[in-house]
Design a protein around this motif. Structure first.
Motif, PDB file in Angstrom:
ATOM      1  N   VAL A 135      22.858  13.347 -20.829  1.00  0.00           N
ATOM      2  CA  VAL A 135      22.188  13.954 -19.677  1.00  0.00           C
ATOM      3  C   VAL A 135      23.018  13.698 -18.409  1.00  0.00           C
ATOM      4  N   ASN A 136      23.483  12.453 -18.255  1.00  0.00           N
ATOM      5  CA  ASN A 136      24.323  12.115 -17.099  1.00  0.00           C
ATOM      6  C   ASN A 136      25.652  12.846 -17.130  1.00  0.00           C
ATOM      7  N   SER A 139      25.101  16.490 -16.122  1.00  0.00           N
ATOM      8  CA  SER A 139      24.825  16.741 -14.696  1.00  0.00           C
ATOM      9  C   SER A 139      26.046  16.384 -13.853  1.00  0.00           C
ATOM     10  N   GLN A 140      26.810  15.398 -14.261  1.00  0.00           N
ATOM     11  CA  GLN A 140      28.037  15.054 -13.533  1.00  0.00           C
ATOM     12  C   GLN A 140      29.058  16.187 -13.593  1.00  0.00           C
ATOM     13  N   LEU A 142      28.454  19.337 -14.037  1.00  0.00           N
ATOM     14  CA  LEU A 142      27.968  20.458 -13.228  1.00  0.00           C
ATOM     15  C   LEU A 142      28.215  20.191 -11.747  1.00  0.00           C
ATOM     16  N   ARG A 143      27.926  18.964 -11.339  1.00  0.00           N
ATOM     17  CA  ARG A 143      28.110  18.589  -9.940  1.00  0.00           C
ATOM     18  C   ARG A 143      29.585  18.712  -9.553  1.00  0.00           C
ATOM     19  N   ALA A 149      23.476  25.062 -13.356  1.00  0.00           N
ATOM     20  CA  ALA A 149      23.011  24.586 -14.664  1.00  0.00           C
ATOM     21  C   ALA A 149      22.624  25.747 -15.584  1.00  0.00           C
ATOM     22  N   GLU A 177      15.560  19.321 -17.686  1.00  0.00           N
ATOM     23  CA  GLU A 177      15.347  18.997 -16.266  1.00  0.00           C
ATOM     24  C   GLU A 177      16.597  19.272 -15.449  1.00  0.00           C
ATOM     25  N   VAL A 178      17.746  18.982 -16.046  1.00  0.00           N
ATOM     26  CA  VAL A 178      19.008  19.298 -15.374  1.00  0.00           C
ATOM     27  C   VAL A 178      19.110  20.822 -15.207  1.00  0.00           C
TER      28      VAL A 178
END
Ligand code: C2E
Ligand code: MG
Ligand code: MG
Length: 297
Positions: A135-136, A139-140, A142-143, A149, A177-178
């Protein structure tokens, strides 16, 4: 085979002498492969190929699946089935998987920068990457790349999430959620109880190529594919047929109302540069028009 080649190329090199005396040939090949794979990422030998996913009514490319390749300096292109299991055993699959997600996102950004339309890139996730840390990682990536997303899809094999159901649901919910979309790859081949379709927050399934092949050989298998399609419809899941190779398969899917396809009939996986040409809005239009004329509808 490349295992044999690994062995042959290992002959005469001093550091392999010990293994030549004490180990079986496949073991030597394996040791060589591990040594080569360890530095492959840093040496820039890994590359993503992309296979277009086509909406056949509008002839538009609605997505592309990223498929990992290893450009080995001596062996040439090594297919993922050869080295991903090795990477998993070597515990470098996280690093490799992170590179893959990040690279796919960067590529998507690059296409968009060139005003090329590609709504989604879809990335395969191995069983060993499937843990809370994913999950991290996602999201990392994507950031860092600035990709939305909703433009990233992740593909899992059925069995991946079956070991610890509670934990799997937490991971999948975390990914939802991401904001990424989730897809079951090779649907129906994982010996998994169908109930997971209700427990997991899924967006789509990919009908495995093997069902498609069998569906044209006998009516029973055709009925099975029709039933899979019904499951997807009733559960409001997207459905894509993968491994579409022939006009007959295309025609069968068309009759079944399946219009999302991926396979050699349209294109094999290609380099990012080669994919660019296929992202022109008219690229598959002429092919599909001719196909439909040929079929007389
Ligand atoms: P997959 O995700 O089910 O990908 C589909 C495979 O079928 C790909 O093989 C693709 O090249 C091949 N294919 C596509 N269209 C056709 C067709 O019309 N006919 C036939 N016979 N084959 C077709 P590939 O690229 O060798 O990948 C094999 C598997 O390796 C993938 O199966 C996936 O499970 C795994 N894989 C690939 N890239 C990655 C990655 O980045 N990470 C992980 N964990 N696994 C990956
Ligand atoms: Mg896949
Ligand atoms: Mg598949």
């Amino acid at each position: 085979s490349d295992i044999a080649l690994y062995h042959a190329k290992g002959q005469g090199k001093n550091h392999f002498a010990y293994y030549q005396e004490h180990m079986t040939e496949p073991a030597q090949a394996r040791i060589r492969m591990e040594a080569d794979l360890r530095g492959a990422l840093d040496r820039g030998e890994l590359e993503l190929y992309y296979q277009p996913q086509v909406e056949t009514r509008t002839a538009t490319v609605v997505g592309a699946e990223a498929l990992l390749r290893w450009n080995h300096p001596e062996l040439g292109l090594v297919p993922p089935m050869r080295f991903i299991p090795v990477a998993e055993e070597m515990n470098i699959i996280d690093e490799l998987g992170k590179w893959t997600i990040s690279q796919a996102c960067k590529q998507l950004k690059e296409f968009h920068g060139k005003k090329l339309k590609l709504p989604i890139v879809t990335v395969n996730i191995s069983a060993l990457q499937f843990k809370m840390g994913l999950v991290n990682t996602v999201s990392q990536c994507l950031r860092e790349t600035g990709v939305a997303a909703s433009q990233l899809q992740l593909e899992f094999q059925e069995g991946v999430a079956m070991k610890d159901l509670g934990e799997s649901i937490r991971i999948l919910n975390g990914l939802k959620e991401v904001g990424v979309t989730l897809c079951i790859d090779n649907f129906g081949t994982g010996y998994s109880p169908l109930g997971y379709l209700n427990n997991f927050p899924l967006d789509a399934i990919k009908v495995d190529r093997s069902y498609l092949v069998k569906s044209l050989e006998n009516e029973k298998d055709a009925n099975l594919v029709a039933a899979i399609i019904d499951i997807a419809r009733n559960m409001k899941l997207g459905l894509l047929a993968e491994g579409v190779e022939t006009i007959e398969q295309y025609q069968f899917l068309n009759r079944q109302g399946v219009h999302l396809m991926q396979g050699y009939l349209f294109s094999a996986p290609v380099s990012a540069a080669e994919l660019e040409a296929m992202l022109a809005p008219w690229h598959f239009m002429e092919f599909l028009r001719q196909l439909s004329n040929h079929l007389g509808n």
